[in-house]
Design a protein around this motif. Structure first.
Motif, short mmCIF file in Angstrom:
data_model
loop_
_atom_site.label_atom_id
_atom_site.label_comp_id
_atom_site.label_asym_id
_atom_site.label_seq_id
_atom_site.Cartn_x
_atom_site.Cartn_y
_atom_site.Cartn_z
N ALA A 142 -1.36 -2.59 -8.82
CA ALA A 142 -2.11 -3.43 -9.77
C ALA A 142 -2.81 -4.57 -9.06
O ALA A 142 -3.94 -4.94 -9.41
CB ALA A 142 -1.16 -3.97 -10.83
N THR A 143 -2.18 -5.14 -8.03
CA THR A 143 -2.78 -6.27 -7.31
C THR A 143 -4.01 -5.84 -6.52
O THR A 143 -5.05 -6.51 -6.55
CB THR A 143 -1.74 -6.90 -6.36
OG1 THR A 143 -0.67 -7.43 -7.13
CG2 THR A 143 -2.36 -8.02 -5.55
N VAL A 144 -3.92 -4.71 -5.82
CA VAL A 144 -5.06 -4.24 -5.03
C VAL A 144 -6.25 -3.93 -5.93
O VAL A 144 -7.39 -4.37 -5.68
CB VAL A 144 -4.67 -3.01 -4.20
CG1 VAL A 144 -5.89 -2.46 -3.46
CG2 VAL A 144 -3.58 -3.36 -3.19
N ILE A 145 -6.02 -3.18 -7.01
CA ILE A 145 -7.11 -2.85 -7.92
C ILE A 145 -7.61 -4.11 -8.63
O ILE A 145 -8.81 -4.29 -8.83
CB ILE A 145 -6.66 -1.79 -8.94
CG1 ILE A 145 -6.31 -0.49 -8.21
CG2 ILE A 145 -7.74 -1.54 -9.99
CD1 ILE A 145 -5.74 0.59 -9.10
N GLY A 146 -6.67 -5.00 -8.98
CA GLY A 146 -7.05 -6.23 -9.66
C GLY A 146 -7.95 -7.12 -8.81
O GLY A 146 -8.85 -7.78 -9.34
N ARG A 147 -7.70 -7.15 -7.49
CA ARG A 147 -8.56 -7.95 -6.61
C ARG A 147 -10.00 -7.44 -6.66
O ARG A 147 -10.95 -8.22 -6.75
CB ARG A 147 -8.04 -7.89 -5.17
CG ARG A 147 -6.77 -8.67 -4.92
CD ARG A 147 -6.59 -8.97 -3.44
NE ARG A 147 -6.84 -7.81 -2.61
CZ ARG A 147 -5.94 -7.25 -1.79
NH1 ARG A 147 -4.71 -7.73 -1.74
NH2 ARG A 147 -6.25 -6.23 -1.03
N LEU A 148 -10.16 -6.13 -6.58
CA LEU A 148 -11.50 -5.54 -6.60
C LEU A 148 -12.16 -5.75 -7.96
O LEU A 148 -13.35 -6.08 -8.05
CB LEU A 148 -11.42 -4.05 -6.27
CG LEU A 148 -10.91 -3.71 -4.87
CD1 LEU A 148 -10.76 -2.20 -4.72
CD2 LEU A 148 -11.83 -4.27 -3.80
#
Length: 380
Positions: free
Chosen positions: A23-29
């Motif tokens: 969720a964090t990786v996708i959320g950053r993008l």
């Protein structure tokens, strides 16, 4: 007969990768795409509806500025769609967590998430339909889209603030929270993220060609191809939609209103010094294309009407009705030597759909402000 659910534990989700790292990786993008979309959208709104104190300060250079920023706006908005779907897939099990509300703080957190998700879906959905110029709703798109953009930004910032401890713990592959996750999930997570990146890349490459000329051959799914249109340039608002006809232009004259008012025929305009510039038309829907324009400098016409070197102007179109029938042009635009009352496009007399007999073309301006079928210029 009343149905009684069987006893047992609440719904649980056992699928992997619904975790904080994914969720964090996708959320950053997704956050980056939304911030770029927001910033360029606000800039576009200010250019279209400048406050009085800013109107004379808006820069006319670089001449390609609006083409770049509005292209980024639409491209980042389209890229955010698969990112939002991936983000929702990653976190949706939390929507079914039990109990649904554990405390006042938890209730506020869930409310903020609901606002964030609703605003994001609304903005991306309505923005995407706007690129197709399809408005299946009863409200005015521009003010509502602008207002919800601020709501989306606020809910995004609140969400990041509330979730920051979790985000920080999973921000990098070496963060404590990431290291605590099952090591066996690493390869699958990387494959999932690669698939999401490929999806984002695919929708971007197959739509961004409407504003990036070099990628035009890949423009498979964009709502508009700049390669098609009368005189080699697309048209958004036709003469028929504006209720302008050849018959209504039979006795056309350009009225110059100012300290030295004047009325010019088309022949008299053509007899004035003509200038040729190459400028793009860049529209809010994201498409843009450069063309060669020939006509009379607006600053020369304002000077003829008695305007000084700091004169701004008001442009009035002959179209019967429209949100941009009257256009205000700030000083820097009006005095820029690239700003023309254009009479020719790509070496030919303007077609009726492109604003015959005369239209505005100016650098670094939204397409809706490149007024067509000009009937009056006022020194302001």
């Amino acid at each position: 007969m009343r149905f009684t659910p069987p006893p047992g534990p609440p719904i649980t989700f056992t699928a992997r990768l619904h975790d904080a790292r994914t969720a964090t990786v996708i959320g950053r993008l997704l956050g980056l795409a939304l911030v770029v979309c927001f910033a360029t959208g606000v800039l576009s709104h200010v250019l279209q509806h400048p406050p009085a104190w800013l109107a004379d300060r808006l820069p006319s250079r670089p001449y390609w500025g609006y083409r770049l920023t509005q292209g980024l706006h639409v491209a980042s908005g389209i890229a955010a769609v698969p990112l939002l779907l991936a983000k929702l897939w990653t976190v949706y099990p939390r929507l079914f967590a039990w109990p649904p509300v554990r405390s006042v703080r938890h209730a506020l957190e869930r409310l903020s998430v609901a606002v964030l998700v609703a605003a994001a879906i609304f903005q991306l959905f309505t923005g995407l339909l706007n690129t197709f110029q399809w408005y299946p709703w009863p409200f005015s798109f521009v003010p509502v889209h602008y207002a919800v953009a601020w709501l989306l930004l606020g809910s995004l910032l609140l969400h990041v603030a509330v979730q920051w401890p979790r985000i920080r713990d999973h921000f990098t592959p070496r963060s404590p929270g990431t290291l605590a996750l099952p090591e066996a999930d690493g390869p699958d997570r990387r494959q999932l993220l690669a698939a999401v990146a490929a999806g984002v890349g695919a929708v971007t490459l197959t739509t961004v060609g409407q504003s990036v000329t070099a990628l035009g051959p890949l423009d498979l799914f964009a709502p508009r191809s700049p390669a098609y249109g009368p005189q080699g340039l697309p048209v958004n608002r036709t003469a028929a939609a504006a209720r302008v006809t050849r018959a209504s232009l039979a006795d056309w004259r350009l009225t110059l209103a100012g300290p030295r008012p004047a009325v010019l025929t088309l022949a008299e305009l053509r007899a004035l010094p003509q200038h040729e510039v190459t400028l793009p038309i860049a529209c809010v829907e994201g498409w843009s294309k450069s063309a060669r324009w020939t006509g009379v400098r607006v600053r020369d016409l304002l000077e003829r009407a008695g305007g000084g070197p700091d004169a701004r102007c008001r442009v009035v179109s002959l179209e019967v009705a429209g949100a941009y029938r009257v256009m205000e042009m700030g000083r820097l635009y009006a005095q820029d030597p690239l700003t023309l009352l254009a009479l020719r496009l790509n070496g030919e007399v303007l077609s009726l759909d492109h604003g015959y007999p005369a239209r505005i073309i100016a650098p670094n301006r939204p397409g809706v402000l490149q007024t067509k079928w000009v009937g009056r210029l006022e020194v302001a």
